[in-house]
Write a protein that holds these residues in place. Structure first.
Motif, mmCIF file in Angstrom:
data_model
loop_
_atom_site.group_PDB
_atom_site.id
_atom_site.type_symbol
_atom_site.label_atom_id
_atom_site.label_comp_id
_atom_site.label_asym_id
_atom_site.label_seq_id
_atom_site.Cartn_x
_atom_site.Cartn_y
_atom_site.Cartn_z
ATOM 1 N N SER A 105 0.903 -1.169 0.022
ATOM 2 C CA SER A 105 0.024 0.015 0.070
ATOM 3 C C SER A 105 0.870 1.300 -0.039
ATOM 4 O O SER A 105 0.746 2.070 -0.748
ATOM 5 C CB SER A 105 -0.799 0.164 1.269
ATOM 6 O OG SER A 105 -1.310 -1.399 1.417
ATOM 7 N N TYR A 108 3.080 1.805 -3.189
ATOM 8 C CA TYR A 108 2.338 2.431 -4.390
ATOM 9 C C TYR A 108 1.550 3.729 -4.053
ATOM 10 O O TYR A 108 0.734 3.844 -4.642
ATOM 11 C CB TYR A 108 1.306 1.261 -4.834
ATOM 12 C CG TYR A 108 2.003 0.250 -5.638
ATOM 13 C CD1 TYR A 108 2.405 0.514 -7.015
ATOM 14 C CD2 TYR A 108 2.680 -1.065 -5.044
ATOM 15 C CE1 TYR A 108 3.498 -0.535 -7.691
ATOM 16 C CE2 TYR A 108 3.571 -2.051 -5.620
ATOM 17 C CZ TYR A 108 3.784 -1.692 -6.766
ATOM 18 O OH TYR A 108 4.343 -2.639 -7.754
ATOM 19 N N GLY A 109 1.553 4.126 -2.841
ATOM 20 C CA GLY A 109 1.318 5.331 -2.462
ATOM 21 C C GLY A 109 -0.124 5.615 -2.242
ATOM 22 O O GLY A 109 -0.628 6.702 -2.490
ATOM 23 N N LEU A 110 -0.716 4.651 -1.630
ATOM 24 C CA LEU A 110 -2.293 4.710 -1.118
ATOM 25 C C LEU A 110 -2.324 5.363 -0.130
ATOM 26 O O LEU A 110 -1.602 5.378 1.129
ATOM 27 C CB LEU A 110 -2.867 3.349 -0.993
ATOM 28 C CG LEU A 110 -3.004 2.440 -2.362
ATOM 29 C CD1 LEU A 110 -3.662 1.107 -1.998
ATOM 30 C CD2 LEU A 110 -3.842 3.200 -3.567
ATOM 31 N N GLY A 112 -5.447 7.955 2.573
ATOM 32 C CA GLY A 112 -6.652 8.420 2.907
ATOM 33 C C GLY A 112 -7.614 6.914 2.683
ATOM 34 O O GLY A 112 -7.543 6.011 3.192
ATOM 35 N N TYR A 114 -8.413 5.282 0.018
ATOM 36 C CA TYR A 114 -7.928 4.050 -0.834
ATOM 37 C C TYR A 114 -7.291 3.257 0.066
ATOM 38 O O TYR A 114 -7.273 2.080 0.032
ATOM 39 C CB TYR A 114 -7.080 4.556 -1.729
ATOM 40 C CG TYR A 114 -8.087 5.716 -2.842
ATOM 41 C CD1 TYR A 114 -8.911 4.951 -3.389
ATOM 42 C CD2 TYR A 114 -7.990 6.896 -2.575
ATOM 43 C CE1 TYR A 114 -9.602 5.644 -4.560
ATOM 44 C CE2 TYR A 114 -9.296 7.807 -3.491
ATOM 45 C CZ TYR A 114 -9.858 7.036 -4.195
ATOM 46 O OH TYR A 114 -11.039 7.576 -5.045
#
Lengths: 340, 291
Positions: A105, A108-110, A112, A114
């Motif tokens: 997570s 891959y910069g997820l 809030g 998401y």
């Protein structure tokens, strides 16, 4: 909160009461009430590390709870290992799953919502896996832990004949979790974590490695929540895919710290005590009309959750400190006037 | 490994269910597109609407397909009121907070259903539910065909509404540029509530189409909210075409996944697609921007 003398005395008295509680309360019902309150406070503290201090809201904390619980249950029932040994493997399992989810997570910069949704999806994927892998998990019918018949070995088998044993067990876990979070709050890591929550880009700009800090938080949170799973297995001696990975534990873990006060040491404990007390009062008050109808206490949890989100950004801890939305906005308006 | 005709049958069955998934997801994507709210309560609203359709059938003897306009209208009113009275008042701040508010609403709705209706499964049994048409490779029953056909018609009508009517244009204007829309005299709060209402009405219609094949329980909303999120993320948040295509893909993936991995493990295909899309293509197939 321990700043003033009054608070210090308050916590000392509360601590003393917590220790002598089993001598004062003899009713099994109320001991059980205390056990469940502390258990939920412990679960909530796990969520609080990542959600409250780190601002990474997880909707699928059951994934850590369930993994810990399953490892504890499987190693005991299938391999006959001692529960004090399996506990460490359960926590390691929680850390492993946390590192896996966190790496994917955060790499891959997820952020809030998401991040919240992907944790939910992981919990659901684990639930399906646990249901399907019947050879390991017994599938939907679940794993039963053999009851310890020998009273001499109740401590060795981590199974206690009376509620008092479980009470002290979860009391120790909860106090440990409070100490861990208290120490974290005052550590360099804790400060970095709060910086990432407040503004990730700004934190990176001053040299905080946001990825590493978030990984640390999710692993610590995963370990603690897995330990919650261990306690659950030892207390209820059963585990199935819906208890382990269903939405209930995920929701309970996040409701308690949000209502009590996110990012505070005592928030989860306060939230859990408040919710359980009010839930019990609601049940008692309506007992006359509806006997043992499930759902009522949870309706109440939901309403309180929405109200707290709307009016108390810092939860009940904030309320005690005199911060609520109306008042803060009032102050902001005063400041504006002063500037004008 | 598998005969081609079995796979084809599975694809056709998946397409039928997928159309209803698309309809549910359409409501979710509309609400996201206009209000930028990820509505976690979407599934519980579907569940409530399914109960409405069930009780209209069980107590009033009204066929769910006849009741569809009524349930959709009630759902619209419910959604409109919910947005105006609760969500608009409570949802300030970061988007996760709004997600939590809708989670709170779903907890309330779900447990109210559990409290009043208990967790018994309820299913509408239509007198004609074993009739249908034989395609050779598979046999499609009336509830499947009705769900497929009605979902496509409703999707088309909704598209027409958005493209042709003044309200539809106002909704699109608000979705694109809130402030600009307010400046040209659009009542943004009203449009927000209208959009939320339409999103909920989609769920009301879908509920009537689902109730003859899916037994209703208070927990069914959770199943559908996961599916709807997957469809919306796959199709691209806020995209209509994406919701339609995404719905069909998910319907087929679920059905074919069940064929290859068995009924239990097959369900993992949905969560896996969800995770993979979020990680590797967060804009989805047709979305323009996300984070």
């Amino acid at each position: 909160m321990t700043g003033t003398m009054g608070w210090r005395i308050f916590w000392l008295v509360l601590g003393a009461l917590a220790i002598v509680a089993p001598w004062i309360i003899t009713s099994g019902f109320w001991i059980n009430f205390l056990i469940l309150t502390l258990f939920l406070a412990f679960l909530g503290q796990g969520w609080n590390i990542m959600g409250g201090y780190g601002g990474q809201f997880s909707f699928g904390h059951a994934v850590f709870f369930g993994t810990g619980a399953y490892i504890q249950a499987i190693l005991q029932s299938k391999f006959g290992w001692n529960p004090w040994l399996t506990l460490w493997f359960a926590m390691a399992g929680g850390v492993l799953v946390a590192a896996f989810i966190g790496y994917l997570s955060f790499r891959y910069g997820l952020r809030g919502s998401y991040f919240a949704l992907i944790t939910l999806a992981f919990a659901e994927a684990f639930r399906v896996l646990a249901t399907a892998a019947e050879g390991v998990t017994e599938g939907g019918k679940g794993i039963l832990i053999a009851l310890n018949q020998d009273p001499e070995r109740s401590f060795a088998m981590m199974q206690f004949a009376t509620g008092t044993g479980y009470y002290y067990f979860i009391l120790i876990l909860t106090v440990l979790s409070l100490v861990v979070v208290w120490a974290m709050e005052r550590s360099r890591f804790g400060a970095q974590l709060v910086a990432v929550r407040e503004n990730e880009d700004a934190a990176e700009a001053i040299g905080v490695n946001a990825f590493r800090v978030k990984m640390g938080a999710i692993c610590l949170s995963g370990a603690m929540t897995a330990l919650g799973g261990v306690f659950y297995v030892q207390k209820f001696l059963l585990m199935d895919p819906n208890i382990a990975y269903g939405p209930t534990k995920s929701v309970e873990a996040l409701v308690v710290p949000i209502i009590g006060g996110m990012g505070t040491v005592f928030g989860p404990l306060l939230g859990s005590a408040f919710l359980h007390t009010m839930g019990e009062i609601t049940k008692e008050a309506t007992q006359f009309f509806w006997q043992d109808r499930p759902g009522l206490d949870l309706i109440f949890y939901g309403v309180i959750l929405v109200l707290v989100l709307a009016f108390l950004p810092n939860g009940l801890v904030g309320l005690i400190k005199g911060q609520w939305r109306g008042r803060r906005q009032g102050r902001a308006a005063e400041r504006k006037k002063a500037v004008a | 490994m598998y005969d081609f005709s079995i796979i084809l049958a599975s694809v056709i069955n998946g397409t039928m269910t997928g159309a209803v998934y698309a309809l549910v997801a359409l409501g979710l994507t509309l609400i996201y597109g206009v209000l930028h709210i990820i509505n976690f309560a979407h599934g519980s609203m579907l569940m409530v609407a399914m109960y409405a359709a069930f009780f209209l059938f069980a107590a009033g003897g009204i066929d769910p397909y006849v009741a569809l306009p009524l349930v959709a209208a009630l759902a619209f009113a419910f959604g409109y009121a919910l947005q105006r009275s609760v969500i608009s008042k409570t949802s300030h701040g970061r988007d996760e907070i709004i997600l939590l508010v809708t989670l709170g609403i779903s907890i309330v709705i779900e447990n109210a259903a559990l409290f009043f209706f208990t967790s018994n499964e309820r299913l509408v049994t239509l007198p004609y539910d074993i009739e249908g048409i034989d395609l050779g490779v598979t046999f499609l029953v009336v509830p499947q065909l009705a769900a497929f056909g009605a979902s496509l018609v409703i999707t088309f009508l909704l598209w027409l509404f958005m493209a042709r009517t003044d309200t539809g244009k106002a909704i699109r204007a608000v979705a694109k540029e809130r402030l600009g829309a307010r400046l040209v005299g659009i009542n943004v709060d009203h449009i927000f509530a209208i959009s939320f209402g339409i999103g909920t009405a989609c769920v009301g219609a879908a509920a009537c189409l689902l109730v003859p094949t899916f037994p209703v329980t208070p927990q069914i909303g959770y199943v559908f909210v996961l599916i709807a999120f997957t469809v919306v993320v796959l199709g691209g948040m806020g995209s209509f075409v994406g919701a339609l295509i995404g719905g069909l893909i998910i319907g087929i993936a679920e059905s074919v996944g069940g064929l290859f991995f068995g009924e239990t493990l097959g369900k993992i295909s949905i969560s896996l697609i969800f995770i993979l899309v979020l990680l590797f293509r967060p804009t989805g197939l047709f979305g323009q921007r996300l984070r």
